[in-house]
Design an enzyme around this catalytic site. Structure first.
Site, PDB file in Angstrom:
ATOM      1  N   PRO A   2      -5.398   6.283   1.264  1.00  0.00           N
ATOM      2  CA  PRO A   2      -6.494   5.647   2.005  1.00  0.00           C
ATOM      3  C   PRO A   2      -6.019   4.764   3.147  1.00  0.00           C
ATOM      4  O   PRO A   2      -5.405   3.728   2.942  1.00  0.00           O
ATOM      5  CB  PRO A   2      -7.219   4.832   0.929  1.00  0.00           C
ATOM      6  CG  PRO A   2      -6.884   5.519  -0.342  1.00  0.00           C
ATOM      7  CD  PRO A   2      -5.479   6.014  -0.158  1.00  0.00           C
ATOM      8  N   GLU A   3      -6.281   5.205   4.345  1.00  0.00           N
ATOM      9  CA  GLU A   3      -6.056   4.419   5.558  1.00  0.00           C
ATOM     10  C   GLU A   3      -7.416   4.283   6.233  1.00  0.00           C
ATOM     11  O   GLU A   3      -8.432   4.587   5.623  1.00  0.00           O
ATOM     12  CB  GLU A   3      -5.033   5.117   6.462  1.00  0.00           C
ATOM     13  CG  GLU A   3      -3.707   5.401   5.748  1.00  0.00           C
ATOM     14  CD  GLU A   3      -2.698   6.141   6.614  1.00  0.00           C
ATOM     15  OE1 GLU A   3      -2.786   6.047   7.844  1.00  0.00           O
ATOM     16  OE2 GLU A   3      -1.825   6.826   6.048  1.00  0.00           O
ATOM     17  N   ARG A 116      -3.177   3.848 -10.346  1.00  0.00           N
ATOM     18  CA  ARG A 116      -1.905   3.106 -10.280  1.00  0.00           C
ATOM     19  C   ARG A 116      -2.031   1.589 -10.284  1.00  0.00           C
ATOM     20  O   ARG A 116      -1.022   0.890 -10.191  1.00  0.00           O
ATOM     21  CB  ARG A 116      -1.116   3.561  -9.050  1.00  0.00           C
ATOM     22  CG  ARG A 116      -0.567   4.948  -9.257  1.00  0.00           C
ATOM     23  CD  ARG A 116       0.250   5.446  -8.107  1.00  0.00           C
ATOM     24  NE  ARG A 116       0.337   6.896  -8.211  1.00  0.00           N
ATOM     25  CZ  ARG A 116       0.708   7.700  -7.246  1.00  0.00           C
ATOM     26  NH1 ARG A 116       1.031   7.209  -6.072  1.00  0.00           N
ATOM     27  NH2 ARG A 116       0.738   8.997  -7.418  1.00  0.00           N
ATOM     28  N   ARG A 155       6.626  -8.023  21.316  1.00  0.00           N
ATOM     29  CA  ARG A 155       7.339  -7.752  20.067  1.00  0.00           C
ATOM     30  C   ARG A 155       8.562  -6.902  20.364  1.00  0.00           C
ATOM     31  O   ARG A 155       8.633  -6.250  21.398  1.00  0.00           O
ATOM     32  CB  ARG A 155       6.411  -7.026  19.077  1.00  0.00           C
ATOM     33  CG  ARG A 155       5.146  -7.817  18.752  1.00  0.00           C
ATOM     34  CD  ARG A 155       5.427  -9.001  17.850  1.00  0.00           C
ATOM     35  NE  ARG A 155       5.822  -8.583  16.529  1.00  0.00           N
ATOM     36  CZ  ARG A 155       4.992  -8.491  15.496  1.00  0.00           C
ATOM     37  NH1 ARG A 155       3.737  -8.793  15.636  1.00  0.00           N
ATOM     38  NH2 ARG A 155       5.441  -8.097  14.317  1.00  0.00           N
TER      39      ARG A 155
END
Length: 287
Positions: A2-3, A116, A155
């Site tokens: 799931p994203e 899980r 960054r």
DNA sequence: AGCTACTCCTGGTAGC
DNA sequence: TGCTACCAGGAGTAGC
């Protein structure tokens, strides 16, 4: 796993089943799923509250609660690897991996199932604080090419690791990062502050296109775990260009897809379509 | 700031 | 067939 596209699909499908519903009795079989709040405190916080809004933020399903017209905080659900949200009739067979069940006032139950146990079903009084650390939403207006250019320049890490960082940009995970980088022609090990303007524009376009196409197909299901709340698998896995295609020919150039490990994550790249050095520099120094 | 390593957790599968 | 070993992976944390 799931994203953003999977979580968006889940939020869209449970929304009409939850909006306006009053929450009743709570059953928690796995206390850790609540993230530290006791079962008693959790039950007290939500019982009797009504669901006012169901939305997605990053990889969280957010259910804003209200009581007597005032905010009663929010439920934040993170599916992690194997979490699933279902709305089912009370009394129907309970999945053995159900972790949290909440009675609704229409005879149904909201159930959080998670094999899980990585997933979380949290209640917070101040959702804006809990979600405040997340980066911008890649499909909302704040995510512009200009923002991305500035953020990347500030960054210095590897592109892949940065795009996985939820405080940088919210919602991408391992699959969609690999797919978006391939579609952008960018190697995941490229330094974030060394991209050209055209590369950044391409990355911006392809992140959005990848997510939009995946949402249209209700996300990706390639193992036994991710299903929509209605039990359907998504179908975006059939569109994968690199993810899980190690050794198979690149759909663009035919080169075998390589598997690398970057930041402990399996990473899939086409060595020809995603050169490790900037194309312009490469042409100058070759020949 | 950003890297690596480790942890959590369990079903599925590759290899013997 | 049955066993072992390893893999998947988001996010949090520790240590450098």
């Amino acid at each position: 796993m799931p994203e953003l596209p999977e979580v968006e699909t889940v939020a869209r499908l449970v929304r009409p089943r939850l909006l306006g519903r009053k929450l009743g009795g709570v059953t928690v079989t796995t206390p850790r799923t609540l993230g530290g709040l006791s079962r008693v405190a959790f039950g007290r916080a939500i019982t009797g509250a009504r669901v006012g809004v169901v939305r997605r933020r990053g990889k969280f399903v957010v259910m804003e609660l209200e009581r007597g017209g005032r905010s009663a905080g929010a439920l934040l659900v993170h599916l992690r690897m194997t979490g699933r949200l279902h709305v089912e009739a009370a009394g129907t067979e309970l999945d053995p991996y159900a972790r949290v069940c909440i009675a609704l006032d229409d005879g149904n139950e909201l159930r959080f199932v998670d094999v899980r146990r990585f997933g979380r079903f949290l209640w917070t009084a101040r959702p804006e604080l809990a979600l405040g650390a997340l980066g911008p939403e890649p499909l909302e207006p704040a995510f512009t090419v200009e923002w991305l250019a500035g953020a990347l320049a500030g960054r210095r890490g590897r592109l892949k690791s940065l795009l996985l960082d939820q405080t940088f940009l919210a919602g991408l995970g391992n699959i969609y990062v690999d797919e978006a980088l391939f579609r952008s022609g960018l190697h995941p090990l490229r330094a974030s502050d060394r991209l050209g303007d055209r590369e950044i524009a391409r990355l911006h376009t392809e992140i959005q296109a990848t997510l939009i196409e995946a949402i249209e197909r209700e996300g990706s299901s390639f193992d036994a775990f991710y299903r929509t709340p209605e039990g359907r698998p998504g179908s975006y896995q059939h569109q994968f260009r690199v993810y899980g295609r190690t050794g198979k020919p690149c759909k663009v150039c035919g080169s075998p897809i390589q598997r690398l490990v970057i930041g402990q994550r399996a990473t899939h790249v086409c060595p020809r379509c995603q050169p490790r050095v900037k194309k312009r520099l490469r042409q100058r120094t070759s020949g």
